[in-house]
Design a protein around this motif. Structure first.
Motif, PDB file in Angstrom:
ATOM      1  N   PRO A   1      60.810  40.140  29.348  1.00 30.50           N
ATOM      2  CA  PRO A   1      62.293  39.753  28.867  1.00 30.50           C
ATOM      3  C   PRO A   1      62.173  40.218  26.935  1.00 30.50           C
ATOM      4  O   PRO A   1      63.302  39.970  26.559  1.00 30.50           O
ATOM      5  N   THR A   2      61.255  40.789  26.555  1.00 28.00           N
ATOM      6  CA  THR A   2      61.165  40.620  25.256  1.00 28.00           C
ATOM      7  C   THR A   2      62.058  41.967  24.551  1.00 28.00           C
ATOM      8  O   THR A   2      62.184  42.117  23.317  1.00 28.00           O
ATOM      9  N   SER A   3      62.368  42.885  25.403  1.00 28.06           N
ATOM     10  CA  SER A   3      63.164  44.242  24.960  1.00 28.06           C
ATOM     11  C   SER A   3      62.266  45.235  24.115  1.00 28.06           C
ATOM     12  O   SER A   3      62.832  46.219  23.350  1.00 28.06           O
ATOM     13  N   ALA A   4      61.060  44.859  24.214  1.00 25.39           N
ATOM     14  CA  ALA A   4      59.910  45.796  23.504  1.00 25.39           C
ATOM     15  C   ALA A   4      59.819  47.262  24.118  1.00 25.39           C
ATOM     16  O   ALA A   4      60.287  47.208  25.234  1.00 25.39           O
ATOM     17  N   VAL A   5      59.799  48.200  23.066  1.00 31.36           N
ATOM     18  CA  VAL A   5      59.617  49.475  23.758  1.00 31.36           C
ATOM     19  C   VAL A   5      58.051  50.086  23.547  1.00 31.36           C
ATOM     20  O   VAL A   5      57.532  49.723  22.349  1.00 31.36           O
ATOM     21  N   ALA A   6      57.816  51.096  24.197  1.00 32.15           N
ATOM     22  CA  ALA A   6      56.550  51.754  24.041  1.00 32.15           C
ATOM     23  C   ALA A   6      56.500  53.131  23.622  1.00 32.15           C
ATOM     24  O   ALA A   6      57.760  53.788  24.183  1.00 32.15           O
ATOM     25  N   SER A   7      55.895  53.513  22.872  1.00 27.51           N
ATOM     26  CA  SER A   7      55.860  54.946  22.811  1.00 27.51           C
ATOM     27  C   SER A   7      55.022  55.864  23.509  1.00 27.51           C
ATOM     28  O   SER A   7      54.297  55.515  24.219  1.00 27.51           O
ATOM     29  N   ALA A   8      55.427  57.159  23.473  1.00 24.48           N
ATOM     30  CA  ALA A   8      54.535  58.260  24.431  1.00 24.48           C
ATOM     31  C   ALA A   8      52.855  58.113  23.989  1.00 24.48           C
ATOM     32  O   ALA A   8      52.348  58.116  24.880  1.00 24.48           O
ATOM     33  N   ALA A   9      52.730  57.663  22.670  1.00 24.91           N
ATOM     34  CA  ALA A   9      51.177  57.762  22.020  1.00 24.91           C
ATOM     35  C   ALA A   9      50.563  56.393  23.148  1.00 24.91           C
ATOM     36  O   ALA A   9      49.427  56.501  23.344  1.00 24.91           O
ATOM     37  N   PHE A  10      51.421  55.403  23.017  1.00 23.32           N
ATOM     38  CA  PHE A  10      50.877  54.176  23.717  1.00 23.32           C
ATOM     39  C   PHE A  10      50.488  54.502  25.268  1.00 23.32           C
ATOM     40  O   PHE A  10      49.384  53.958  25.705  1.00 23.32           O
ATOM     41  N   PHE A  11      51.604  55.269  26.004  1.00 19.23           N
ATOM     42  CA  PHE A  11      51.253  55.403  27.302  1.00 19.23           C
ATOM     43  C   PHE A  11      50.162  56.324  27.585  1.00 19.23           C
ATOM     44  O   PHE A  11      49.400  56.259  28.527  1.00 19.23           O
ATOM     45  N   GLN A  12      49.944  57.131  26.646  1.00 23.14           N
ATOM     46  CA  GLN A  12      48.875  58.234  26.558  1.00 23.14           C
ATOM     47  C   GLN A  12      47.609  57.703  26.673  1.00 23.14           C
ATOM     48  O   GLN A  12      46.731  57.880  27.634  1.00 23.14           O
ATOM     49  N   ALA A  13      47.505  56.465  25.653  1.00 20.72           N
ATOM     50  CA  ALA A  13      46.325  55.766  25.597  1.00 20.72           C
ATOM     51  C   ALA A  13      46.122  55.026  26.726  1.00 20.72           C
ATOM     52  O   ALA A  13      45.025  54.831  27.344  1.00 20.72           O
ATOM     53  N   ALA A  14      47.131  54.511  27.303  1.00 18.31           N
ATOM     54  CA  ALA A  14      47.001  53.828  28.739  1.00 18.31           C
ATOM     55  C   ALA A  14      46.406  54.647  29.964  1.00 18.31           C
ATOM     56  O   ALA A  14      45.867  54.259  30.760  1.00 18.31           O
ATOM     57  N   ILE A  15      46.893  55.869  29.945  1.00 16.35           N
ATOM     58  CA  ILE A  15      46.547  56.844  30.847  1.00 16.35           C
ATOM     59  C   ILE A  15      45.130  57.024  30.877  1.00 16.35           C
ATOM     60  O   ILE A  15      44.586  57.211  31.592  1.00 16.35           O
ATOM     61  N   ASP A  16      44.875  57.653  29.597  1.00 13.45           N
ATOM     62  CA  ASP A  16      43.251  57.693  29.435  1.00 13.45           C
ATOM     63  C   ASP A  16      42.478  56.587  29.779  1.00 13.45           C
ATOM     64  O   ASP A  16      41.297  56.781  30.521  1.00 13.45           O
ATOM     65  N   LEU A  17      42.825  55.374  29.531  1.00 16.55           N
ATOM     66  CA  LEU A  17      42.008  54.271  29.770  1.00 16.55           C
ATOM     67  C   LEU A  17      41.812  54.211  31.337  1.00 16.55           C
ATOM     68  O   LEU A  17      40.802  54.032  31.975  1.00 16.55           O
ATOM     69  N   CYS A  18      43.086  54.379  32.013  1.00 18.17           N
ATOM     70  CA  CYS A  18      43.117  54.033  33.637  1.00 18.17           C
ATOM     71  C   CYS A  18      42.300  55.498  34.218  1.00 18.17           C
ATOM     72  O   CYS A  18      41.525  55.055  35.136  1.00 18.17           O
ATOM     73  N   ARG A  19      42.221  56.465  33.562  1.00 29.12           N
ATOM     74  CA  ARG A  19      41.329  57.463  34.091  1.00 29.12           C
ATOM     75  C   ARG A  19      40.000  57.424  34.112  1.00 29.12           C
ATOM     76  O   ARG A  19      39.097  57.763  34.934  1.00 29.12           O
ATOM     77  N   ARG A  20      39.600  56.871  32.876  1.00 25.46           N
ATOM     78  CA  ARG A  20      38.226  56.492  32.680  1.00 25.46           C
ATOM     79  C   ARG A  20      37.655  55.602  33.720  1.00 25.46           C
ATOM     80  O   ARG A  20      36.526  55.735  33.895  1.00 25.46           O
ATOM     81  N   HIS A  21      38.651  54.452  34.025  1.00 20.46           N
ATOM     82  CA  HIS A  21      37.970  53.353  34.752  1.00 20.46           C
ATOM     83  C   HIS A  21      38.443  53.620  36.223  1.00 20.46           C
ATOM     84  O   HIS A  21      38.310  52.360  37.023  1.00 20.46           O
ATOM     85  N   GLY A  22      39.054  54.512  36.774  1.00 19.20           N
ATOM     86  CA  GLY A  22      39.676  54.302  38.117  1.00 19.20           C
ATOM     87  C   GLY A  22      40.839  53.486  38.344  1.00 19.20           C
ATOM     88  O   GLY A  22      40.762  52.972  39.432  1.00 19.20           O
ATOM     89  N   ILE A  23      41.647  53.276  37.261  1.00 16.70           N
ATOM     90  CA  ILE A  23      42.517  52.346  37.583  1.00 16.70           C
ATOM     91  C   ILE A  23      43.938  52.756  37.874  1.00 16.70           C
ATOM     92  O   ILE A  23      44.195  53.886  37.102  1.00 16.70           O
ATOM     93  N   LEU A  24      44.843  52.159  38.578  1.00 17.06           N
ATOM     94  CA  LEU A  24      46.205  53.034  38.827  1.00 17.06           C
ATOM     95  C   LEU A  24      46.870  52.152  37.555  1.00 17.06           C
ATOM     96  O   LEU A  24      47.038  50.977  37.700  1.00 17.06           O
ATOM     97  N   LEU A  25      47.765  53.131  36.949  1.00 13.72           N
ATOM     98  CA  LEU A  25      48.894  52.452  36.320  1.00 13.72           C
ATOM     99  C   LEU A  25      50.126  52.351  37.021  1.00 13.72           C
ATOM    100  O   LEU A  25      50.886  53.388  37.214  1.00 13.72           O
TER     101      LEU A  25
END
Length: 407
Positions: A190-214
């Motif tokens: 509900p917050t209407s917050a937005v995320a940048s490509a840099a934030f998503f890239q950090a999330a992808i890198d984290l998930c790849r390191r730990h075998g997590i599905l985003l």
């Protein structure tokens, strides 16, 4: 009670079986608000419902025409197997490729959904086992919490920054080790917050390191107010290795009642979701999928013009709240909501119940959006600007009264 906890039937109308799984979510605060709205109407109060995020804008005429034509086509009347979904999946992959520059395979990187909400609920069951951890925000769309419970997953709430983005660097190593899924939703309800490509890239890198599905739930992809398009994690480096992205026709094209969406992303996650859905549904009606194809073929300028409507409404609501004395209310950057903080100590559920009873203005209590939502209310911008401005004055007056009552 019997040992199985279901209770014991008797012939005289006494206690009987509950027939209710422990996985079934409770009714929550929205049932209380539904009762409050009904009571207000019954007492003669005209209700202006700003509690439900259902678009009041008209669907594209091209989509309605596609549905009307389909009704007279007998080939749409039977069960729809995978082959019948291919026109939608091909259109979805073409749309994504033109928008983000990444060409996906409709045969194994795309799947039709009976709405993104249905897709998320099934995806959680398909890609994780009961007891696995899921990283999520403590403020989120209400169905997330129910879907997590039904799937038997253990929610791990990530700390949020002032921008309502999770602090990925603050997640405990032990929580990363036991998590199978990271669930995100930006632009955010509900917050209407937005995320940048840099934030998503950090999330992808984290998930790849730990075998997590985003899993990125992305129904508000077109409802950003600035010139920059909303980023998609799937097209970023490593995205196809660990991202499942869900899209909906409810917000961009105002087709919420028709229940249509699609999933794009990692082929293993798509295969798991498809295998789980196979014994459950026969896919959406072909005519409704043809509506989706018609929508995806529309010029992007048409969709962006609707985003302008939501931006103008948000500005009208925010400016009216500020003029009425609510202080520095944040202007949303996307979506169709204003996430409003109540005065300290004011109970959000009681506030919303009193507001609709006294004024007819119905809002959603923040507590319904998770443990981090207490003390907030969500205003859905589903009325014209003039109605929203008038509602803002009543909301502000109620906030002042609630604060005075605590003094």
């Amino acid at each position: 009670m019997t040992q199985n906890g279901l209770g014991e039937q008797n012939r005289h109308g006494g206690e009987g079986p509950s027939y209710r799984s422990s996985r079934v979510p409770g009714s929550g605060v929205f049932l209380l608000m539904d009762a409050a709205k009904s009571a207000a109407r019954a007492s003669g109060v005209e209700v202006v419902d700003l509690s439900i995020g259902a678009s009041d804008l008209a669907p594209p005429p091209e989509a309605l025409a596609a549905l009307k034509d389909s009704i007279d086509d007998p080939t749409t009347h039977s069960y729809c197997l995978k082959s019948g979904t291919m026109p939608l999946l091909e259109a979805a992959c073409k749309w994504y490729g033109e928008r983000y520059g990444t060409q996906l395979d409709p045969n194994c990187e795309a799947l039709s959904l009976i709405g993104a909400q249905e897709g998320l609920g099934h995806a959680l069951m398909a890609v994780a086992d009961a007891g696995d951890g899921i990283l999520m925000t403590s403020v989120a769309y209400p169905s997330y919490f129910g879907a997590v419970r039904v799937a038997g997953l253990d929610p791990i709430y990530m700390p949020l920054g002032p921008d309502f983005l999770p602090r990925l660097d603050a997640i405990a190593p032990a929580d990363l080790a036991r998590s199978r899924v990271l669930l995100l939703n930006y632009p955010n309800n509900p917050t209407s917050a937005v995320a940048s490509a840099a934030f998503f890239q950090a999330a992808i890198d984290l998930c790849r390191r730990h075998g997590i599905l985003l899993i990125h739930d992305n129904p508000y992809v077109d409802l950003v107010f600035g010139e920059e398009p909303s980023p998609s994690p799937l097209c970023l480096p490593g995205g196809r290795d660990c991202v499942l992205e869900l899209f909906s026709f409810a917000k961009s094209y105002h087709l919420g009642g028709f229940r249509l969406g699609f999933a794009l992303g990692n082929r293993n996650a798509i295969a798991s979701l498809e295998a789980l859905k196979a014994p459950i549904d026969f896919n959406q009606y072909k005519g409704i999928m043809r509506m989706g194809v018609a929508c995806l073929q529309l010029p992007q300028e048409r969709v962006r013009s609707d985003a302008g409507v939501w931006a103008a409404r948000a500005a009208a609501m925010v400016e009216s709240l500020r003029r009425a004395g609510c202080g520095e209310v944040d202007m949303p950057k996307a979506c169709m909501y204003v996430w409003l903080r109540l005065p300290a100590g004011v109970d959000d559920v009681a506030f919303c119940q009193r507001l609709v009873a006294d004024t007819g203005i119905a809002l959603s209590p923040g507590r319904g959006f998770g443990p981090g939502g207490a003390g907030f209310v969500r205003v859905a911008l589903v009325q014209p600007e003039g109605v929203l401005a008038a509602a803002a004055e009543k909301i502000a007056a109620a906030m002042r009264a609630a604060k005075a009552a605590l003094a």
